[in-house]
Design a protein around this motif. Structure first.
Motif, PDB file in Angstrom:
ATOM      1  N   LYS A 191       0.843  -1.192   0.000  1.00 53.09           N
ATOM      2  CA  LYS A 191       0.000   0.000   0.000  1.00 53.09           C
ATOM      3  C   LYS A 191       0.878   1.242   0.000  1.00 53.09           C
ATOM      4  N   GLY A 192       0.405   2.289  -0.664  1.00 51.35           N
ATOM      5  CA  GLY A 192       1.152   3.531  -0.707  1.00 51.35           C
ATOM      6  C   GLY A 192       1.039   4.194  -2.063  1.00 51.35           C
ATOM      7  N   TYR A 193       1.751   5.299  -2.206  1.00 53.30           N
ATOM      8  CA  TYR A 193       1.691   6.080  -3.445  1.00 53.30           C
ATOM      9  C   TYR A 193       2.759   5.624  -4.428  1.00 53.30           C
ATOM     10  N   VAL A 194       2.358   5.444  -5.692  1.00 53.67           N
ATOM     11  CA  VAL A 194       3.294   5.193  -6.778  1.00 53.67           C
ATOM     12  C   VAL A 194       2.887   6.067  -7.958  1.00 53.67           C
ATOM     13  N   THR A 195       3.834   6.333  -8.832  1.00 54.68           N
ATOM     14  CA  THR A 195       3.551   7.221  -9.962  1.00 54.68           C
ATOM     15  C   THR A 195       2.821   6.499 -11.092  1.00 54.68           C
ATOM     16  N   HIS A 196       2.767   5.158 -11.043  1.00 58.37           N
ATOM     17  CA  HIS A 196       2.052   4.388 -12.060  1.00 58.37           C
ATOM     18  C   HIS A 196       1.032   3.485 -11.359  1.00 58.37           C
ATOM     19  N   PRO A 197      -0.084   4.046 -10.930  1.00 61.15           N
ATOM     20  CA  PRO A 197      -1.055   3.285 -10.142  1.00 61.15           C
ATOM     21  C   PRO A 197      -1.652   2.093 -10.874  1.00 61.15           C
ATOM     22  N   TYR A 198      -1.705   2.122 -12.209  1.00 59.00           N
ATOM     23  CA  TYR A 198      -2.281   0.993 -12.940  1.00 59.00           C
ATOM     24  C   TYR A 198      -1.389  -0.236 -12.814  1.00 59.00           C
ATOM     25  N   HIS A 199      -0.059  -0.049 -12.801  1.00 54.64           N
ATOM     26  CA  HIS A 199       0.846  -1.171 -12.541  1.00 54.64           C
ATOM     27  C   HIS A 199       0.612  -1.706 -11.129  1.00 54.64           C
ATOM     28  N   PHE A 200       0.468  -0.800 -10.202  1.00 53.47           N
ATOM     29  CA  PHE A 200       0.293  -1.161  -8.801  1.00 53.47           C
ATOM     30  C   PHE A 200      -1.002  -1.944  -8.609  1.00 53.47           C
TER      31      PHE A 200
END
Length: 265
Positions: free
Chosen positions: A243-252
């Motif tokens: 869990k958390g912030y990433v710049t590519h949420p679709y990958h996440f």
């Protein structure tokens, strides 16, 4: 020259030019595609995978804690207070920070420039506490250059998904491990059956859209059954969700579910 001959000549000219242009376009696209995919994957590693590694730091601290104080099966390494560790899918070396000082590191990765990266790049100082011993260009399916029963620990983190044969890779992991040696894993797994996310993971994998762009990563890969059936004396594991912030949420969104554990030979 008759009208029919002129027509045939015109058809040959038009279609010949079209065919030649098509061949040239296909060649350029094919040539540029490999370069394009390579750049996409490099950015993926340096961006998204590095972000996932950061989100997983606390989990990794707990996972790799048994490495501290581990005693090697090799008498010489015992005298040095060191262990021999093999990592499959080293990527940008985000796991090396968790390895004990003096670890003899064997890297398994398709990146033939990995040795220079670990020893000569601007980040080399971050890896200076371990001793780089060997780079094996492979996905782990064949580790025949490594003798049986000689490695104290094996690590895979978000790497089995890209192995050409998970079953054979796990067999090789067990073979090279010394008696009592441990296999540490943190691997993403697909979502539950009959969910939209699972359908999307299956679709992107089976159509080869995702693997072709992101280092052969298969979003539908779930290695847990293979790990359990490989013949380890003990397998302990747990499910975790990053869990958390990433710049590519679709990958996440597609690879946030994981299994984390240790298998003992």
């Amino acid at each position: 020259m008759g009208a029919v001959d002129l027509l045939i000549k015109e058809i040959i000219t038009v279609y010949g030019s079209t065919l030649l242009l098509t061949v040239v376009i296909v060649y350029i696209v094919h040539w540029q595609w490999a370069k394009f995919v390579k750049n996409i994957y490099r950015l993926h590693l340096m961006g998204f995978e590095a972000e996932c590694a950061e989100l997983a730091v606390n989990y990794k601290k707990r996972l790799f804690a048994p490495l501290n104080g581990a005693i090697s099966n090799d008498k010489i390494l015992q005298s040095e207070g060191a262990i021999r560790l093999l990592e499959i899918g080293v990527k940008t070396g985000e796991n090396i920070q968790f390895y004990p000082d003096g670890t003899h590191l064997i890297c398994v990765d398709w990146n033939r420039k990995l040795e220079d990266y670990l020893m000569k790049s601007d980040r080399a100082w971050q890896f200076s506490h371990v001793k780089f011993k060997k780079l094996i260009p492979s996905d782990g399916r064949s580790l025949k250059v490594i003798p049986s029963n000689c490695v104290d620990a094996v690590v895979t983190v978000r790497s089995l998904c890209a192995c050409s044969s998970v079953r054979e890779t796990l067999r090789e992991i067990r073979r090279v491990l010394a008696p009592g040696g441990k296999y540490f894993f943190l691997e993403h797994v697909p979502d539950k059956e009959e969910t939209f996310t699972r359908w999307l993971q299956d679709f992107l994998t089976k159509t080869k859209i995702y693997p072709s762009l992101f280092g052969d990563c298969r979003l539908d890969s779930n290695p847990l059954c293979n790990i359990k059936s490989t013949g380890f004396s003990k397998v302990s594991w747990e499910s975790i969700v990053l869990k958390g912030y990433v710049t590519h949420p679709y990958h996440f969104y597609l690879s946030r579910n994981h299994i984390m554990g240790i298998a003992t030979k």
